[in-house]
Design a protein around this motif. Sequence first.
Motif, PDB file in Angstrom:
ATOM      1  N   PRO A   1       6.417  11.503  -0.141  1.00  0.00           N
ATOM      2  CA  PRO A   1       5.859  12.825   0.238  1.00  0.00           C
ATOM      3  C   PRO A   1       6.740  13.117   1.785  1.00  0.00           C
ATOM      4  O   PRO A   1       7.618  12.524   2.311  1.00  0.00           O
ATOM      5  CB  PRO A   1       5.092  12.710   1.013  1.00  0.00           C
ATOM      6  CG  PRO A   1       4.305  10.959   1.712  1.00  0.00           C
ATOM      7  CD  PRO A   1       5.434  10.585   0.290  1.00  0.00           C
TER       8      PRO A   1
ATOM      9  N   SER B   1       2.469   1.552  -3.515  1.00  0.00           N
ATOM     10  CA  SER B   1       1.619   2.950  -4.612  1.00  0.00           C
ATOM     11  C   SER B   1       1.439   3.298  -4.601  1.00  0.00           C
ATOM     12  O   SER B   1       1.391   4.310  -5.449  1.00  0.00           O
ATOM     13  CB  SER B   1       0.188   0.894  -4.251  1.00  0.00           C
ATOM     14  OG  SER B   1       0.402  -0.405  -4.454  1.00  0.00           O
ATOM     15  N   ASP B   2       0.883   3.977  -3.374  1.00  0.00           N
ATOM     16  CA  ASP B   2       1.016   5.364  -2.723  1.00  0.00           C
ATOM     17  C   ASP B   2       1.783   6.659  -3.205  1.00  0.00           C
ATOM     18  O   ASP B   2       1.826   6.878  -4.185  1.00  0.00           O
ATOM     19  CB  ASP B   2       0.409   5.711  -1.501  1.00  0.00           C
ATOM     20  CG  ASP B   2      -0.329   4.966  -0.945  1.00  0.00           C
ATOM     21  OD1 ASP B   2      -1.459   5.242  -1.760  1.00  0.00           O
ATOM     22  OD2 ASP B   2      -1.040   5.362   0.392  1.00  0.00           O
ATOM     23  N   VAL B   3       3.026   5.867  -3.061  1.00  0.00           N
ATOM     24  CA  VAL B   3       4.604   6.320  -4.168  1.00  0.00           C
ATOM     25  C   VAL B   3       4.463   6.432  -5.304  1.00  0.00           C
ATOM     26  O   VAL B   3       4.776   7.496  -6.164  1.00  0.00           O
ATOM     27  CB  VAL B   3       6.032   6.426  -3.188  1.00  0.00           C
ATOM     28  CG1 VAL B   3       6.671   6.120  -3.600  1.00  0.00           C
ATOM     29  CG2 VAL B   3       6.072   6.348  -1.224  1.00  0.00           C
TER      30      VAL B   3
ATOM     31  N   ASN C   1       0.984  -1.345  -0.378  1.00  0.00           N
ATOM     32  CA  ASN C   1      -0.186  -0.187   0.265  1.00  0.00           C
ATOM     33  C   ASN C   1       0.796   1.312   0.033  1.00  0.00           C
ATOM     34  O   ASN C   1       0.269   2.198  -0.529  1.00  0.00           O
ATOM     35  CB  ASN C   1      -0.736  -0.073   1.156  1.00  0.00           C
ATOM     36  CG  ASN C   1      -1.488  -1.179   1.615  1.00  0.00           C
ATOM     37  OD1 ASN C   1      -2.771  -1.811   0.334  1.00  0.00           O
ATOM     38  ND2 ASN C   1      -2.739  -1.634   1.872  1.00  0.00           N
ATOM     39  N   VAL C   2       1.433   0.789   0.792  1.00  0.00           N
ATOM     40  CA  VAL C   2       2.640   2.765   0.734  1.00  0.00           C
ATOM     41  C   VAL C   2       3.425   2.479  -0.321  1.00  0.00           C
ATOM     42  O   VAL C   2       3.140   3.820  -1.407  1.00  0.00           O
ATOM     43  CB  VAL C   2       4.063   2.323   1.962  1.00  0.00           C
ATOM     44  CG1 VAL C   2       5.059   3.212   1.776  1.00  0.00           C
ATOM     45  CG2 VAL C   2       3.069   2.020   3.172  1.00  0.00           C
TER      46      VAL C   2
ATOM     47  N   GLU D   1       1.952   6.227  -7.204  1.00  0.00           N
ATOM     48  CA  GLU D   1       0.903   7.525  -7.714  1.00  0.00           C
ATOM     49  C   GLU D   1       1.475   8.743  -6.965  1.00  0.00           C
ATOM     50  O   GLU D   1       1.261   9.603  -8.535  1.00  0.00           O
ATOM     51  CB  GLU D   1      -0.126   6.842  -7.576  1.00  0.00           C
ATOM     52  CG  GLU D   1      -1.087   5.811  -7.573  1.00  0.00           C
ATOM     53  CD  GLU D   1      -2.587   5.123  -6.762  1.00  0.00           C
ATOM     54  OE1 GLU D   1      -2.769   6.086  -6.627  1.00  0.00           O
ATOM     55  OE2 GLU D   1      -2.395   4.190  -6.795  1.00  0.00           O
ATOM     56  N   ARG D   2       1.873   9.069  -6.615  1.00  0.00           N
ATOM     57  CA  ARG D   2       2.202  10.666  -5.943  1.00  0.00           C
ATOM     58  C   ARG D   2       3.382  11.056  -5.258  1.00  0.00           C
ATOM     59  O   ARG D   2       3.267  12.343  -5.658  1.00  0.00           O
ATOM     60  CB  ARG D   2       1.353  11.439  -4.472  1.00  0.00           C
ATOM     61  CG  ARG D   2      -0.398  10.424  -4.926  1.00  0.00           C
ATOM     62  CD  ARG D   2      -0.941  11.469  -3.505  1.00  0.00           C
ATOM     63  NE  ARG D   2      -2.797   9.989  -4.061  1.00  0.00           N
ATOM     64  CZ  ARG D   2      -2.678   8.820  -3.020  1.00  0.00           C
ATOM     65  NH1 ARG D   2      -2.071   8.307  -2.945  1.00  0.00           N
ATOM     66  NH2 ARG D   2      -4.386   8.415  -3.503  1.00  0.00           N
TER      67      ARG D   2
ATOM     68  N   HIS E   1       9.764  11.300   3.805  1.00  0.00           N
ATOM     69  CA  HIS E   1       9.677  10.502   3.935  1.00  0.00           C
ATOM     70  C   HIS E   1      10.738   9.376   2.333  1.00  0.00           C
ATOM     71  O   HIS E   1      11.115   9.989   1.947  1.00  0.00           O
ATOM     72  CB  HIS E   1       8.601   9.735   3.406  1.00  0.00           C
ATOM     73  CG  HIS E   1       7.504   9.613   4.207  1.00  0.00           C
ATOM     74  ND1 HIS E   1       7.067   8.934   5.128  1.00  0.00           N
ATOM     75  CD2 HIS E   1       6.548  10.759   4.905  1.00  0.00           C
ATOM     76  CE1 HIS E   1       6.284   9.633   6.118  1.00  0.00           C
ATOM     77  NE2 HIS E   1       6.396  10.763   5.293  1.00  0.00           N
TER      78      HIS E   1
END
Length: 164
Positions: free
Chosen positions: A32, A24-26, A21-22, A28-29, A35
């Motif tokens: 942040p 996948s977020d990275v 999940n982490v 896509e975006r 991190h």
Amino acid sequence: MASEIDYGNLMHRAMRGLIRNVLSDVAERGLPGQHHFFITFDTLHPDVEIADWLSDRYPGEMTVVIQHWFDNLDVGEEGFSVTLNFGDAPEPLYIPYDAIKTFVDPSVEFGLRFETQEESEEKLHAVRDDEDQPAAAKDTSTEPPKPSPPKGDAEVVSLDRFRK
């Protein structure tokens, strides 16, 4: 029906899902804030895909850093692929989640460690063997090994550097 609940495997599956999940977020975006990730994995895992020179240089275990420069982060159900820069030479890697030994985000002091049943038993035997030794024979050194200087943009590091 099984006679026992296998909490160890259930926990590992949940922790690997968190990593997926982490990442996948990275993918896509982007990363942040401050991190970044130190991911240690088993280079001998049958599904790991790395360049031959990397597996020769890091037999058994390797730690990669996802921070300043990474490309093509693709997160799948069984693992992820990413291109990292090793001394101005981009190298694609594929790392299955099952090969991950540690996942650390030092910016928020977060870390996960995966231990196999064999590793847990070896540590237990080592502790028992150590308890049988006289105090003078025990290694009481607290000096961590000194890390080697970084080479290029990608760096393989010892996680001991971040322990307090």
